[in-house]
Scaffold this motif. Structure first.
Motif, PDB file in Angstrom:
ATOM      1  N   VAL A  90     -16.680   9.011  -6.556  1.00  0.00           N
ATOM      2  CA  VAL A  90     -16.426  10.438  -6.346  1.00  0.00           C
ATOM      3  C   VAL A  90     -16.305  11.159  -7.678  1.00  0.00           C
ATOM      4  O   VAL A  90     -16.810  12.279  -7.855  1.00  0.00           O
ATOM      5  CB  VAL A  90     -15.154  10.630  -5.490  1.00  0.00           C
ATOM      6  CG1 VAL A  90     -14.760  12.097  -5.424  1.00  0.00           C
ATOM      7  CG2 VAL A  90     -15.377  10.077  -4.082  1.00  0.00           C
ATOM      8  N   LEU A  91     -15.641  10.543  -8.663  1.00  0.00           N
ATOM      9  CA  LEU A  91     -15.501  11.153  -9.982  1.00  0.00           C
ATOM     10  C   LEU A  91     -16.863  11.372 -10.631  1.00  0.00           C
ATOM     11  O   LEU A  91     -17.131  12.438 -11.190  1.00  0.00           O
ATOM     12  CB  LEU A  91     -14.635  10.259 -10.880  1.00  0.00           C
ATOM     13  CG  LEU A  91     -14.505  10.680 -12.354  1.00  0.00           C
ATOM     14  CD1 LEU A  91     -13.809  12.027 -12.480  1.00  0.00           C
ATOM     15  CD2 LEU A  91     -13.753   9.618 -13.147  1.00  0.00           C
ATOM     16  N   TYR A  92     -17.728  10.388 -10.582  1.00  0.00           N
ATOM     17  CA  TYR A  92     -19.039  10.484 -11.225  1.00  0.00           C
ATOM     18  C   TYR A  92     -19.981  11.432 -10.494  1.00  0.00           C
ATOM     19  O   TYR A  92     -20.693  12.209 -11.126  1.00  0.00           O
ATOM     20  CB  TYR A  92     -19.689   9.100 -11.300  1.00  0.00           C
ATOM     21  CG  TYR A  92     -19.303   8.281 -12.500  1.00  0.00           C
ATOM     22  CD1 TYR A  92     -20.028   8.358 -13.687  1.00  0.00           C
ATOM     23  CD2 TYR A  92     -18.219   7.427 -12.463  1.00  0.00           C
ATOM     24  CE1 TYR A  92     -19.683   7.601 -14.801  1.00  0.00           C
ATOM     25  CE2 TYR A  92     -17.856   6.669 -13.566  1.00  0.00           C
ATOM     26  CZ  TYR A  92     -18.596   6.752 -14.726  1.00  0.00           C
ATOM     27  OH  TYR A  92     -18.240   6.003 -15.827  1.00  0.00           O
ATOM     28  N   GLN A 151      -1.744   7.461 -16.463  1.00  0.00           N
ATOM     29  CA  GLN A 151      -1.143   7.682 -17.774  1.00  0.00           C
ATOM     30  C   GLN A 151      -0.908   6.354 -18.491  1.00  0.00           C
ATOM     31  O   GLN A 151      -1.150   6.231 -19.702  1.00  0.00           O
ATOM     32  CB  GLN A 151       0.177   8.438 -17.626  1.00  0.00           C
ATOM     33  CG  GLN A 151       0.899   8.719 -18.938  1.00  0.00           C
ATOM     34  CD  GLN A 151       0.101   9.593 -19.894  1.00  0.00           C
ATOM     35  OE1 GLN A 151      -0.703  10.414 -19.447  1.00  0.00           O
ATOM     36  NE2 GLN A 151       0.316   9.438 -21.192  1.00  0.00           N
ATOM     37  N   GLN A 152      -0.464   5.346 -17.752  1.00  0.00           N
ATOM     38  CA  GLN A 152      -0.258   4.029 -18.355  1.00  0.00           C
ATOM     39  C   GLN A 152      -1.570   3.447 -18.866  1.00  0.00           C
ATOM     40  O   GLN A 152      -1.618   2.861 -19.958  1.00  0.00           O
ATOM     41  CB  GLN A 152       0.367   3.081 -17.330  1.00  0.00           C
ATOM     42  CG  GLN A 152       1.769   3.445 -16.892  1.00  0.00           C
ATOM     43  CD  GLN A 152       2.274   2.490 -15.816  1.00  0.00           C
ATOM     44  OE1 GLN A 152       2.369   1.278 -16.028  1.00  0.00           O
ATOM     45  NE2 GLN A 152       2.573   3.027 -14.650  1.00  0.00           N
ATOM     46  N   LEU A 157      -8.782  13.954 -14.210  1.00  0.00           N
ATOM     47  CA  LEU A 157      -8.871  14.322 -15.619  1.00  0.00           C
ATOM     48  C   LEU A 157      -8.367  13.182 -16.506  1.00  0.00           C
ATOM     49  O   LEU A 157      -9.007  12.830 -17.505  1.00  0.00           O
ATOM     50  CB  LEU A 157      -8.060  15.596 -15.867  1.00  0.00           C
ATOM     51  CG  LEU A 157      -8.076  16.183 -17.278  1.00  0.00           C
ATOM     52  CD1 LEU A 157      -9.497  16.535 -17.712  1.00  0.00           C
ATOM     53  CD2 LEU A 157      -7.182  17.421 -17.344  1.00  0.00           C
ATOM     54  N   SER A 158      -7.242  12.588 -16.147  1.00  0.00           N
ATOM     55  CA  SER A 158      -6.697  11.471 -16.919  1.00  0.00           C
ATOM     56  C   SER A 158      -7.612  10.257 -16.855  1.00  0.00           C
ATOM     57  O   SER A 158      -7.821   9.564 -17.857  1.00  0.00           O
ATOM     58  CB  SER A 158      -5.306  11.111 -16.389  1.00  0.00           C
ATOM     59  OG  SER A 158      -4.735  10.051 -17.127  1.00  0.00           O
ATOM     60  N   LEU A 159      -8.173  10.008 -15.675  1.00  0.00           N
ATOM     61  CA  LEU A 159      -9.094   8.881 -15.523  1.00  0.00           C
ATOM     62  C   LEU A 159     -10.342   9.086 -16.370  1.00  0.00           C
ATOM     63  O   LEU A 159     -10.863   8.137 -16.983  1.00  0.00           O
ATOM     64  CB  LEU A 159      -9.452   8.721 -14.044  1.00  0.00           C
ATOM     65  CG  LEU A 159     -10.239   7.473 -13.622  1.00  0.00           C
ATOM     66  CD1 LEU A 159      -9.607   6.207 -14.157  1.00  0.00           C
ATOM     67  CD2 LEU A 159     -10.356   7.421 -12.105  1.00  0.00           C
ATOM     68  N   CYS A 177     -10.481  10.734 -19.210  1.00  0.00           N
ATOM     69  CA  CYS A 177     -10.076  10.455 -20.599  1.00  0.00           C
ATOM     70  C   CYS A 177     -10.048   8.950 -20.859  1.00  0.00           C
ATOM     71  O   CYS A 177     -10.483   8.487 -21.919  1.00  0.00           O
ATOM     72  CB  CYS A 177      -8.709  11.059 -20.873  1.00  0.00           C
ATOM     73  SG  CYS A 177      -8.679  12.866 -20.952  1.00  0.00           S
ATOM     74  N   SER A 178      -9.546   8.195 -19.893  1.00  0.00           N
ATOM     75  CA  SER A 178      -9.465   6.740 -20.063  1.00  0.00           C
ATOM     76  C   SER A 178     -10.850   6.108 -20.148  1.00  0.00           C
ATOM     77  O   SER A 178     -11.074   5.185 -20.935  1.00  0.00           O
ATOM     78  CB  SER A 178      -8.677   6.118 -18.906  1.00  0.00           C
ATOM     79  OG  SER A 178      -7.322   6.512 -18.946  1.00  0.00           O
ATOM     80  N   ILE A 179     -11.785   6.602 -19.356  1.00  0.00           N
ATOM     81  CA  ILE A 179     -13.133   6.043 -19.389  1.00  0.00           C
ATOM     82  C   ILE A 179     -13.789   6.315 -20.741  1.00  0.00           C
ATOM     83  O   ILE A 179     -14.494   5.455 -21.290  1.00  0.00           O
ATOM     84  CB  ILE A 179     -13.976   6.621 -18.228  1.00  0.00           C
ATOM     85  CG1 ILE A 179     -13.442   6.090 -16.893  1.00  0.00           C
ATOM     86  CG2 ILE A 179     -15.450   6.235 -18.390  1.00  0.00           C
ATOM     87  CD1 ILE A 179     -14.107   6.704 -15.684  1.00  0.00           C
ATOM     88  N   ILE A 180     -13.554   7.496 -21.315  1.00  0.00           N
ATOM     89  CA  ILE A 180     -14.084   7.789 -22.647  1.00  0.00           C
ATOM     90  C   ILE A 180     -13.496   6.832 -23.674  1.00  0.00           C
ATOM     91  O   ILE A 180     -14.205   6.305 -24.548  1.00  0.00           O
ATOM     92  CB  ILE A 180     -13.791   9.253 -23.022  1.00  0.00           C
ATOM     93  CG1 ILE A 180     -14.604  10.203 -22.131  1.00  0.00           C
ATOM     94  CG2 ILE A 180     -14.123   9.519 -24.492  1.00  0.00           C
ATOM     95  CD1 ILE A 180     -14.254  11.665 -22.311  1.00  0.00           C
ATOM     96  N   CYS A 181     -12.191   6.555 -23.579  1.00  0.00           N
ATOM     97  CA  CYS A 181     -11.554   5.588 -24.483  1.00  0.00           C
ATOM     98  C   CYS A 181     -12.129   4.192 -24.280  1.00  0.00           C
ATOM     99  O   CYS A 181     -12.373   3.463 -25.256  1.00  0.00           O
ATOM    100  CB  CYS A 181     -10.045   5.564 -24.243  1.00  0.00           C
ATOM    101  SG  CYS A 181      -9.167   7.059 -24.724  1.00  0.00           S
TER     102      CYS A 181
END
Length: 273
Positions: free
Chosen positions: A48-50, A84-85, A255-257, A259-263
């Protein structure tokens, strides 16, 4: 060899997420239907995010369960603070590898339409007062997202400067105290207020804000472009281009997810994972 679809959770990423997920014990009496595997549910969330597809249209043939099942799992994991974790775990790994540039950071905001209204929405001044929201992002000198916040579309970028700085978590990964503040902060003319320069200095951060009324060509853009690049990467996820969620916490989870995928991609590209 078949190419892996981007929403399929890689082993390395799953190894970092699985320990963060709350354990749900199955009832001994009247256990009901067997619970969908967490990894498959996460694949449905990422699908769903993609793609930006509505939850109710999640293809059953993919084996990720129903859209409502995936939505409930996203809700429960959001309430448990999983995203967040996860972001903090990945930031710590990047920091341990020397891949976070603390010498400078950059901030910016970006509008998006909010078609169903809800908390943290408002009339957008750049979209004929249509209901919208704003993503506010702070990144390190290399474009790694350190924190992101969500506000109504009417909020001025500068009002989120200090909340963004405060939202950067203590990043571990090296000896000594966790790192939380960059040395310098770059921003465009929207942040050109003496009040906020002083507030940044109180946090030990040197403000490098473009000044209003001056011509382009200050040279600050060579450091500031990274945050625009990161916002573009976040909006590459179709679910983050338009806000479909009434609940702000669910959109913030996406949004947080993101950011995590970019990291995670940065860790992979540098062969750290």
């Amino acid at each position: 060899m078949a190419q892996r679809r981007p929403w399929e959770v890689e082993d390395g990423l799953w190894d970092r997420i699985e320990p963060l997920l709350p354990v749900v014990e199955r009832r001994f009496r009247n256990p009901g239907r067997k619970r969908l595997d967490d990894r498959k549910a996460l694949c449905g969330i990422l699908f769903v995010l993609y793609t930006g597809m509505p939850w109710e249209f999640l293809p059953q043939e993919l084996g990720y369960g129903s859209g409502m099942t995936c939505w409930r799992r996203l809700r429960d994991w959001t309430e448990a603070g999983v995203w967040q974790q996860l972001h903090e775990v990945l930031l710590a790994e990047l920091n341990a590898a020397g891949l976070i540039d603390w010498s400078r950071a950059a901030v910016d905001g970006s509008h998006l339409r909010a078609l169903k209204r809800g908390p943290k929405t408002g009339p957008s001044p750049v979209d004929r007062a249509r209901t919208g929201s704003k993503h506010h992002v702070i990144v390190d000198g290399g474009g790694t997202p350190l924190a992101a916040t969500l506000t109504g579309g009417q909020r001025h970028d500068v009002t989120q400067l200090m909340p963004l700085i405060e939202a950067v978590p203590p990043v571990r990964g090296r000896q000594g105290r966790p790192r939380k503040r960059p040395e310098a902060l770059y921003a465009d003319r929207a942040y050109d207020y003496d009040k906020y320069r002083k507030l940044a200095r109180t946090k030990g951060i040197q403000p490098r804000f473009a000044e209003r009324g001056t011509e382009h060509g200050s040279g600050l853009g060579v450091h500031r472009y990274v945050v625009e690049q990161t916002i573009a990467l976040l909006h590459w996820f179709r679910r983050l281009r338009i806000r479909w969620e009434i609940r702000d916490d669910i959109h913030e989870a996406f949004l947080s997810l993101g950011c995590s995928i970019i990291c995670w991609r940065k860790l992979k590209n540098n062969s750290i994972c």
